[in-house]
Design an enzyme around this catalytic site. Sequence first.
Site, PDB file in Angstrom:
ATOM      1  N   GLU A   1       0.825  -1.229   0.000  1.00 23.72           N
ATOM      2  CA  GLU A   1       0.000   0.000   0.000  1.00 23.72           C
ATOM      3  C   GLU A   1       0.850   1.266   0.000  1.00 23.72           C
ATOM      4  O   GLU A   1       0.675   2.151   0.863  1.00 23.72           O
ATOM      5  CB  GLU A   1      -0.967  -0.021   1.186  1.00 23.72           C
TER       6      GLU A   1
ATOM      7  N   GLU B   1      -5.587  -8.420  -0.456  1.00 24.70           N
ATOM      8  CA  GLU B   1      -6.298  -8.123   0.792  1.00 24.70           C
ATOM      9  C   GLU B   1      -7.760  -7.869   0.446  1.00 24.70           C
ATOM     10  O   GLU B   1      -8.063  -6.905  -0.271  1.00 24.70           O
ATOM     11  CB  GLU B   1      -5.726  -6.900   1.504  1.00 24.70           C
TER      12      GLU B   1
ATOM     13  N   GLN C   1      -7.772 -11.363   7.297  1.00 26.18           N
ATOM     14  CA  GLN C   1      -6.586 -12.178   7.398  1.00 26.18           C
ATOM     15  C   GLN C   1      -7.010 -13.589   7.798  1.00 26.18           C
ATOM     16  O   GLN C   1      -8.164 -13.932   7.562  1.00 26.18           O
ATOM     17  CB  GLN C   1      -5.614 -11.528   8.373  1.00 26.18           C
TER      18      GLN C   1
HETATM   19  O1  AHR Z   1      -5.175  -6.129   6.900  1.00 29.82           O
HETATM   20  C1  AHR Z   1      -5.067  -5.012   7.737  1.00 29.82           C
HETATM   21  C2  AHR Z   1      -4.345  -3.855   7.061  1.00 29.82           C
HETATM   22  O2  AHR Z   1      -5.129  -3.351   6.026  1.00 29.82           O
HETATM   23  C3  AHR Z   1      -3.022  -4.160   6.399  1.00 29.82           C
HETATM   24  O3  AHR Z   1      -1.956  -4.111   7.279  1.00 29.82           O
HETATM   25  C4  AHR Z   1      -2.907  -3.077   5.374  1.00 29.82           C
HETATM   26  O4  AHR Z   1      -2.155  -3.460   4.263  1.00 29.82           O
HETATM   27  C5  AHR Z   1      -4.338  -2.712   5.060  1.00 29.82           C
HETATM   28  O5  AHR Z   1      -4.553  -1.345   5.115  1.00 29.82           O
END
Ligand code: AHR
Length: 495
Positions: free
Chosen positions: A172, A291, A348
């Site tokens: 990011e 993500e 996650q």
């Molecule tokens: O998944 C949580 C966070 O979300 C990660 O660290 C980041 O890459 C995103 O903003």
Amino acid sequence: MRARLAIDKEYEIGAIDKRIYGSFIEHLGRAVYGGIYEPGHPRADANGFRGDVLELVRELDVPVVRYPGGNFVSSFNWEDSVGPVDKRPRRLDLAWKSVEPNSFGLAEFARWAKEAGTEIMYAINLGTRGIDAARNIVEYCNHPGGSYWSDLRRQHGSKAGFGIKLWCLGNEMDGPWQVGQKTPDEYGRIAYETAKALKLFDPKLELVACGSSNGHMPTFPQWEATVLEHCYDSVDYLSLHHYFRNDDDELPAFLASSLGMDSFIDSVVATCDFVQSKKRSKKKMQLSFDEWNVWFHSAEADSKNEPWQVGPPLLEDVYTMEDALVVGCLINVLLRHADRVKVACLAQLVNVIAPIMTDNGGAAWRQTIYWPFLYASKYGRGTSMSVKVDSPTYESKAFGPVPYLDASAVLSEDGRHLCLFCVNRSREAVELDLRAAGFEGLALAEHVELRNDDLKAANTAAAPNRVSPKVLATGKAGAALAPLSFNVLRYSIGK
Ligand code: AHR
């Protein structure tokens, strides 16, 4: 209400890369400490790995896990995470205002990944670090021996190395919250130069460049275009990230949010293809949606977090039945883009916006979102088939007409089963009328349904199975989809 779903054996979207069922472990909250690793837990093995968590991860059959961040990685020194544990430094992690003891590091994660039956997707720090640290960690992980970093790894106990194929070039990097945020030109240049160095080491490495942090960033999609102008020919994937929320508690709008994921992917594809044309390149850029998830429940709790703890409870969203429906729709979007999305990570895996939750010292259980992900990972491998859905719709402010029926279709690798993943977004039952041209003798072999009359129902340590799937009786080729339900319809194909 009736809805028609038409597929044709001749119309394929493309081969599904099993890595779309990937996930993510970040050094954040209790993902590592208290999640996958908890020495002293009654179910921990000699390495401190929680056996109850490993069992659930194996059940999900996650082919790849992104590690070690996330925002965490942008101020992380990988060298802190290797060698004798008692010599590793405790550091302040600026991304999550936590203390990182480094008692679980690279070799421990590699060992855990092996036990979990998964591959590592490693994210490199391009925030505070650069090409030098990147080339060193790749040499440390992958070179057999006879060089400074590979010999150090051998000295640290790993002769074979970790053989990591998939590398993220930062995380990011457009985000103002990121330590070492870059402009698209700065990032594009460093991504290009880092990719060059890594491919000089091994041209077979697969590299992911950072796309925008989400589709609402003001610089989206110009960020993608500029970054790719620099590194199009040197990287293999462009990343996408997006999280979905229901702050206003409006179910129809929340259920429509997968249409946002759809158009986000379409825009990224269009941007990649624009750069391809501009560069007269033969290469099609592939996507890594590394993500994605629902994330909003924990925002208030996190605002009260005490900083500088090891493994604090952060981003611990407790998912409801309605979140599971949205996750079902998001998976359908990934499957319907199987021709371009080759890697995806449910963000996650454990405790942090995760399908698996644990209590420190206590139980591990499956959240509601575990179920659509499990069934997709289990039955969603093979070929993604084009689906034409003819369904009544409702209006949403953000996306216009939204079909009540959301679906994807997968022809299994052995060609013997056709699996439909269907979400009924309606408060009424949907009678499914399936037209499947070219598939002889379809018989519904399995109908699994996930639903709960209470859309806010969640699974907890005290009631771990409150929202869990039911296997329904099967009969004719069509099926009835209960109101607000996620369904797996698995058909056997006759000769
Ligand atoms: O998944 C949580 C966070 O979300 C990660 O660290 C980041 O890459 C995103 O903003």
